[in-house]
Design a protein around this motif. Structure first.
Motif, PDB file in Angstrom:
ATOM      1  N   LEU A 109      36.822 -79.856  68.222  1.00 40.45           N
ATOM      2  CA  LEU A 109      36.050 -80.226  67.033  1.00 40.45           C
ATOM      3  C   LEU A 109      34.646 -80.729  67.373  1.00 40.45           C
ATOM      4  N   THR A 112      32.421 -77.746  68.512  1.00 39.32           N
ATOM      5  CA  THR A 112      32.217 -76.800  67.407  1.00 39.32           C
ATOM      6  C   THR A 112      31.261 -77.382  66.379  1.00 39.32           C
ATOM      7  N   LEU A 113      31.460 -78.640  66.034  1.00 37.77           N
ATOM      8  CA  LEU A 113      30.559 -79.296  65.098  1.00 37.77           C
ATOM      9  C   LEU A 113      29.133 -79.323  65.636  1.00 37.77           C
ATOM     10  N   ARG A 117      26.364 -77.581  63.435  1.00 42.41           N
ATOM     11  CA  ARG A 117      25.354 -78.461  62.846  1.00 42.41           C
ATOM     12  C   ARG A 117      23.944 -78.053  63.281  1.00 42.41           C
ATOM     13  N   TRP A 141      24.694 -85.716  54.984  1.00 44.49           N
ATOM     14  CA  TRP A 141      25.804 -85.394  55.872  1.00 44.49           C
ATOM     15  C   TRP A 141      26.848 -86.504  55.729  1.00 44.49           C
ATOM     16  N   PRO A 145      33.214 -86.447  61.603  1.00 41.86           N
ATOM     17  CA  PRO A 145      33.203 -85.120  62.217  1.00 41.86           C
ATOM     18  C   PRO A 145      33.853 -84.020  61.386  1.00 41.86           C
ATOM     19  N   ASP A 148      31.726 -83.393  58.359  1.00 37.48           N
ATOM     20  CA  ASP A 148      30.451 -82.817  58.782  1.00 37.48           C
ATOM     21  C   ASP A 148      30.600 -81.336  59.100  1.00 37.48           C
ATOM     22  N   LEU A 149      31.744 -80.959  59.685  1.00 36.82           N
ATOM     23  CA  LEU A 149      31.975 -79.543  59.967  1.00 36.82           C
ATOM     24  C   LEU A 149      32.098 -78.761  58.667  1.00 36.82           C
TER      25      LEU A 149
END
Length: 275
Positions: A109, A112-113, A117, A141, A145, A148-149
């Protein structure tokens, strides 16, 4: 950068956003705000970033929905709740649904985030001609996490979608014609597009006839010219999405596409999106 790789990164991560239109958490949350119509929650939640958007704004930016369907939802939604309440409900529902299937526990995660982002923030340098994206880019935002994703992929989805609409308009493909071509390609079932977009039979038949007169649709589906035009539209959409992903470089986009597979599969395999 190969635009096909950027498209793969978007498509694989898209379920993290797309599930919000199907999960019971969202339906329940919108109903609690007084939005009980079949599509009212959808139109209100996706357009809430505009503020109290008119039906006309949604008809223009969502592109392929029957205007009558939109007008059943708006401005009614703003009479019973507010954009801020709907946005909060959507975000809370997204977090609840994604946690329910363990997306928050995926070890990749953070990485990836970070990539998603960066791409989403890069897209904010290209607001012109991207109304739905621009509206969502004004939102804060969430600061968690998982959420946010969800927000990053929402931005990337709307950025790409605005480019897709621009391409359809430039190629003279109207909203119902776009749906007919999509169904004829075999990517999405025709029955789903007819039910979810709400166009009457005569408009669908008229769009089919229009495409036949242009040599794009035949008895067995898209003609070779129709296939070429649809491929061109998709390729042009891919190119218009590159301003977001270019900041990652070739290796970064490849990595995002690799990581995104796990996230998309987790959402789809858990049944959050009907397939």
């Amino acid at each position: 950068m190969d635009p096909r790789v950027a498209r793969r990164a978007w498509r694989r991560l898209e379920p993290v956003h797309g599930m919000i239109y199907f999960v019971p958490e969202a339906t329940k949350a919108y109903a609690a705000l007084g939005l009980t119509g079949d599509m009212t929650g959808y139109f209100a939640s996706r357009s809430a970033a505009f503020g109290t958007a008119s039906a006309e704004v949604v008809i223009a930016t969502f592109y392929n929905f029957n205007p009558a369907l939109v007008r059943q939802a708006l401005p009614y939604a703003w009479e019973v709740t507010t954009p801020a309440q709907i946005l909060a409900a959507r975000l809370e529902s997204a977090g609840a649904a994604l946690r329910r299937v363990g997306v928050d526990a995926l070890p990749s995660l953070p990485e990836t985030l970070g990539l998603a982002r960066r791409a989403a923030l890069a897209a904010t340098e290209h607001l012109q001609g991207r109304p739905l994206f621009a509206a969502h880019a004004t939102l804060d935002w969430p600061g968690e996490p998982l959420l946010d994703l969800f927000h990053a992929q929402t931005l990337l989805r709307e950025f790409r979608g605005d480019g897709h609409v621009a391409t359809l308009v430039s190629e003279g493909i109207g909203p119902v014609e776009a749906l007919v071509m999509h169904a004829a390609s075999g990517d999405v079932r025709e029955i789903f597009l007819k039910a979810s977009r709400g166009w009457p039979r005569e408009r669908w038949a008229g769009a089919e006839e229009s495409l036949r007169s242009r040599g794009l649709l035949g008895a067995e589906g898209l003609t070779p010219e129709g296939v070429r035009l649809r491929a061109h539209i998709e390729a042009r959409t891919d190119l218009l999405a590159l301003p977001a992903y270019g900041v990652l470089g070739d290796d970064g986009v490849e990595r995002l596409a690799e990581l995104a597979r796990t996230f998309g599969r987790t959402v789809v395999d858990a049944g959050l999106i009907p397939v």
